[in-house]
Design a protein around this motif. Structure first.
Motif, PDB file in Angstrom:
ATOM      1  N   ILE A 157       6.428  18.575  12.235  1.00 14.07           N
ATOM      2  CA  ILE A 157       5.979  17.182  12.115  1.00 14.07           C
ATOM      3  C   ILE A 157       5.363  17.010  10.734  1.00 14.07           C
ATOM      4  N   LYS A 158       5.783  15.966  10.035  1.00 17.33           N
ATOM      5  CA  LYS A 158       5.336  15.827   8.645  1.00 17.33           C
ATOM      6  C   LYS A 158       4.943  14.393   8.317  1.00 17.33           C
ATOM      7  N   ALA A 159       4.059  14.305   7.320  1.00 19.53           N
ATOM      8  CA  ALA A 159       3.679  12.981   6.816  1.00 19.53           C
ATOM      9  C   ALA A 159       3.159  13.123   5.399  1.00 19.53           C
ATOM     10  N   ASP A 160       3.330  12.072   4.627  1.00 24.06           N
ATOM     11  CA  ASP A 160       2.708  11.974   3.308  1.00 24.06           C
ATOM     12  C   ASP A 160       1.372  11.276   3.536  1.00 24.06           C
ATOM     13  N   ILE A 161       0.281  12.018   3.363  1.00 25.80           N
ATOM     14  CA  ILE A 161      -1.049  11.439   3.628  1.00 25.80           C
ATOM     15  C   ILE A 161      -1.819  11.231   2.328  1.00 25.80           C
ATOM     16  N   GLY A 162      -1.097  11.305   1.212  1.00 25.68           N
ATOM     17  CA  GLY A 162      -1.739  11.142  -0.089  1.00 25.68           C
ATOM     18  C   GLY A 162      -1.524  12.386  -0.924  1.00 25.68           C
ATOM     19  N   SER A 163      -1.476  12.197  -2.226  1.00 25.53           N
ATOM     20  CA  SER A 163      -1.144  13.343  -3.064  1.00 25.53           C
ATOM     21  C   SER A 163      -1.811  13.253  -4.436  1.00 25.53           C
ATOM     22  N   LEU A 164      -1.738  14.364  -5.141  1.00 30.42           N
ATOM     23  CA  LEU A 164      -2.418  14.517  -6.423  1.00 30.42           C
ATOM     24  C   LEU A 164      -1.584  13.916  -7.561  1.00 30.42           C
ATOM     25  N   ALA A 165      -2.237  13.132  -8.401  1.00 32.93           N
ATOM     26  CA  ALA A 165      -1.623  12.632  -9.637  1.00 32.93           C
ATOM     27  C   ALA A 165      -0.301  11.892  -9.405  1.00 32.93           C
ATOM     28  N   GLY A 166      -0.260  11.021  -8.428  1.00 26.97           N
ATOM     29  CA  GLY A 166       0.981  10.301  -8.101  1.00 26.97           C
ATOM     30  C   GLY A 166       1.677  10.951  -6.916  1.00 26.97           C
ATOM     31  N   HIS A 167       2.954  10.641  -6.725  1.00 32.90           N
ATOM     32  CA  HIS A 167       3.692  11.176  -5.554  1.00 32.90           C
ATOM     33  C   HIS A 167       4.164  12.603  -5.838  1.00 32.90           C
ATOM     34  N   HIS A 168       3.217  13.467  -6.207  1.00 33.97           N
ATOM     35  CA  HIS A 168       3.558  14.723  -6.860  1.00 33.97           C
ATOM     36  C   HIS A 168       3.432  15.940  -5.944  1.00 33.97           C
ATOM     37  N   VAL A 169       2.237  16.171  -5.466  1.00 35.12           N
ATOM     38  CA  VAL A 169       2.035  17.394  -4.682  1.00 35.12           C
ATOM     39  C   VAL A 169       0.832  17.222  -3.743  1.00 35.12           C
ATOM     40  N   VAL A 170       0.917  17.837  -2.575  1.00 39.32           N
ATOM     41  CA  VAL A 170      -0.180  17.807  -1.603  1.00 39.32           C
ATOM     42  C   VAL A 170      -1.365  18.593  -2.169  1.00 39.32           C
ATOM     43  N   HIS A 171      -2.583  18.090  -1.956  1.00 44.61           N
ATOM     44  CA  HIS A 171      -3.773  18.803  -2.447  1.00 44.61           C
ATOM     45  C   HIS A 171      -4.201  19.857  -1.417  1.00 44.61           C
ATOM     46  N   PRO A 172      -4.607  21.050  -1.894  1.00 43.48           N
ATOM     47  CA  PRO A 172      -4.982  22.112  -0.938  1.00 43.48           C
ATOM     48  C   PRO A 172      -6.109  21.727   0.014  1.00 43.48           C
ATOM     49  N   ALA A 219      -8.190  13.003   1.609  1.00 44.67           N
ATOM     50  CA  ALA A 219      -7.438  12.360   0.517  1.00 44.67           C
ATOM     51  C   ALA A 219      -8.192  11.137  -0.003  1.00 44.67           C
ATOM     52  N   LYS A 220      -8.799  10.388   0.929  1.00 45.64           N
ATOM     53  CA  LYS A 220      -9.572   9.207   0.525  1.00 45.64           C
ATOM     54  C   LYS A 220     -10.815   9.609  -0.256  1.00 45.64           C
ATOM     55  N   GLU A 221     -11.504  10.639   0.241  1.00 43.75           N
ATOM     56  CA  GLU A 221     -12.721  11.117  -0.457  1.00 43.75           C
ATOM     57  C   GLU A 221     -12.401  11.534  -1.883  1.00 43.75           C
ATOM     58  N   GLY A 226      -9.962  10.484  -3.604  1.00 43.30           N
ATOM     59  CA  GLY A 226      -9.265   9.410  -4.317  1.00 43.30           C
ATOM     60  C   GLY A 226      -7.827   9.767  -4.637  1.00 43.30           C
ATOM     61  N   LEU A 227      -7.209  10.569  -3.781  1.00 39.17           N
ATOM     62  CA  LEU A 227      -5.804  10.958  -4.015  1.00 39.17           C
ATOM     63  C   LEU A 227      -4.908   9.727  -3.920  1.00 39.17           C
ATOM     64  N   TYR A 228      -3.748   9.842  -4.498  1.00 42.07           N
ATOM     65  CA  TYR A 228      -2.867   8.681  -4.566  1.00 42.07           C
ATOM     66  C   TYR A 228      -2.197   8.406  -3.222  1.00 42.07           C
ATOM     67  N   ALA A 229      -2.142   7.121  -2.857  1.00 44.22           N
ATOM     68  CA  ALA A 229      -1.490   6.654  -1.622  1.00 44.22           C
ATOM     69  C   ALA A 229      -2.001   7.395  -0.385  1.00 44.22           C
ATOM     70  N   ALA A 230      -3.332   7.471  -0.268  1.00 53.06           N
ATOM     71  CA  ALA A 230      -3.922   8.155   0.897  1.00 53.06           C
ATOM     72  C   ALA A 230      -3.462   7.468   2.181  1.00 53.06           C
ATOM     73  N   GLY A 231      -3.001   8.265   3.120  1.00 58.21           N
ATOM     74  CA  GLY A 231      -2.533   7.724   4.410  1.00 58.21           C
ATOM     75  C   GLY A 231      -1.189   7.020   4.321  1.00 58.21           C
ATOM     76  N   GLN A 232      -0.428   7.278   3.253  1.00 56.19           N
ATOM     77  CA  GLN A 232       0.833   6.553   2.984  1.00 56.19           C
ATOM     78  C   GLN A 232       1.754   6.378   4.207  1.00 56.19           C
ATOM     79  N   ASP A 233       2.031   7.462   4.906  1.00 58.30           N
ATOM     80  CA  ASP A 233       3.026   7.393   5.987  1.00 58.30           C
ATOM     81  C   ASP A 233       2.426   7.067   7.361  1.00 58.30           C
TER      82      ASP A 233
END
Ligand code: 13P
Ligand code: 13P
Ligand code: MG
Ligand code: MG
Ligand code: MG
Length: 383
Positions: free
Chosen positions: A8-23, A84-86, A88-95
């Motif tokens: 099960i997968k989702a984009d919940i926000g990422s680093l520096a644009g639609h680039h990579v999930v933050h650890p 991700a919100k804390e 300030g990652l990009y598009a937090a909660g996108q999917d």
């Protein structure tokens, strides 16, 4: 033992644009899954990412679309979104298209491929996960793995595969599915799945005993949300060996970097580049679309592995070809066929632009008259 593998997968926000999930977001998801394992809701799990997509690989005995398992995934995505919100990652909660969980994740944004299986003494599986493309992107490799003897010699030389496989194809616009039996109906199958934006191979079954061989995630975010909200970066689970494709036959299906829809703003065709986990980051033009593959064995619901399947010089040439294709496609700029066709653009912001221009569009005769008056003067039209 009857085990279900749920990816099960989702984009919940990422680093520096639609680039990579933050650890840190992965760590938040890990806390939720560790607790679910402690409570025996799930038996085992592995968390990873491809580009900006957070991937939860879980095993359990609860079957597909289980409320508890889906709730665990939902909570993991919610917790990860909070981080991700804390940050300030990009598009937090996108999917995550809904605020509240109700029953299961269908239609809520996350993508899922769930494969319920009766464990064989050895149960090898491969999980393929892609970023910057959509579910139909797996049509071509699934055809190669399960129907093309030039890719999979097992279809010819393994008696348990010799009868062939059945493909369950979903029309994502109509919400209807059809099962096609191969090799007899190969041409009919190709007629449909050659339109991957509409027809998606959802499941493949072995004809001999109806055993499930693969499951693809089929959610299309834009069809759920009615507008472009990011791509429906897909996942695929494939059972391997003993009457299913050998690991190398499954991987061989990705030895040609074919064009898939997605990439920048979900609006361009680009080559699917198989990469190692380390290189699973979207960079050039937000891509090119990337694929990772992880190999596991499932035993009593436990996951052994993974092996990072494309972390291998044998795929260097494929990546190099993908880079050459990337240059070639990019040179088309905003022109088709690099940019997607209008039917696919219907779900992006393009209709808004066309709508804005509505009053500025003139009937062709008026344009012709106006143009002619510039060149030949008013009232002096000639043919
Ligand atoms: P091994 O002899 O290495 O087990 O290989 C068997 C096989 O069928 C490979 O595809
Ligand atoms: P994702 O679906 O991976 O978030 O991609 C969105 C996008 O617009 C990339 O350019
Ligand atoms: Mg994104
Ligand atoms: Mg993505
Ligand atoms: Mg996406």
């Amino acid at each position: 033992m009857r085990t279900t593998v749920s990816v099960i997968k989702a984009d919940i926000g990422s680093l520096a644009g639609h680039h990579v999930v933050h650890p840190d977001t992965m760590a938040a998801a890990n806390r939720v899954l560790a607790e679910a394992k402690r409570q025996s809701i799930i038996l085992d799990y592995y968390i990873t990412n491809v580009g900006d997509d957070l991937e939860l690989i879980m095993t359990h005995t609860r079957g597909e679309l289980d409320q508890k398992v889906h709730e665990v995934a939902w909570n993991a995505f919610k917790e990860a979104t909070n981080v991700a919100k804390e940050l300030g990652l990009y598009a937090a909660g996108q999917d995550l298209l809904s605020d509240t969980f109700s029953g299961n994740l269908k239609g809520m944004g996350p993508g899922m491929a769930e494969l319920e299986l009766e464990e064989r003494p050895s149960e090898p599986i491969a999980i393929f996960m892609a970023d910057k493309t959509e579910p139909g992107a797996f049509n071509l490799p699934l055809y190669k793995m399960f129907a093309d003897p030039f890719n999979t010699p097992g279809l010819v030389i393994d008696p348990t595969m010799n009868e062939g496989f059945k493909f369950e194809v979903l029309d994502v616009y109509e919400g209807k599915a059809v099962e096609l039996s191969c090799p007899e109906e190969i041409y009919t199958l190709l007629a449909l799945i050659g339109t991957p934006a509409r027809y998606v191979v959802r499941k493949v079954r072995r004809k001999k005993d109806n055993m499930l061989g693969s499951v693809t995630s089929i959610e299309r975010l834009n069809l759920i949300a009615g507008k472009y909200v990011g791509k429906d970066d897909p996942v695929l689970v494939v059972r391997l060996q003993h009457g299913f494709p050998a690991l190398g036959e499954a991987l061989e299906a990705f030895s040609f970097p074919y064009l898939v829809p997605g990439w920048m703003r979900g609006s361009h065709y680009g080559p699917l580049m198989p990469v190692s986990q380390r290189d699973a980051r979207a960079t050039r033009f937000d891509g090119p679309p990337r694929l990772i593959g992880l190999g596991f064995n499932v035993k009593n619901g436990k996951l052994t592995g993974p092996s990072d399947l494309f972390d291998d010089p044998a795929f260097d040439e494929v990546r190099r070809t993908a880079s050459v294709i990337t240059d070639y496609m990019r040179r088309h700029g905003p022109f088709m066929p690099h940019r997607l066709e209008p039917t696919e653009m219907e779900y992006t912001t393009l209709p808004t632009i066309v709508e804005k221009l509505k009053d500025r569009f003139k009937k062709e005769e008026d344009v012709t008259k106006a143009k002619r008056s510039i060149y030949v003067g008013k009232g002096e039209e000639t043919d």
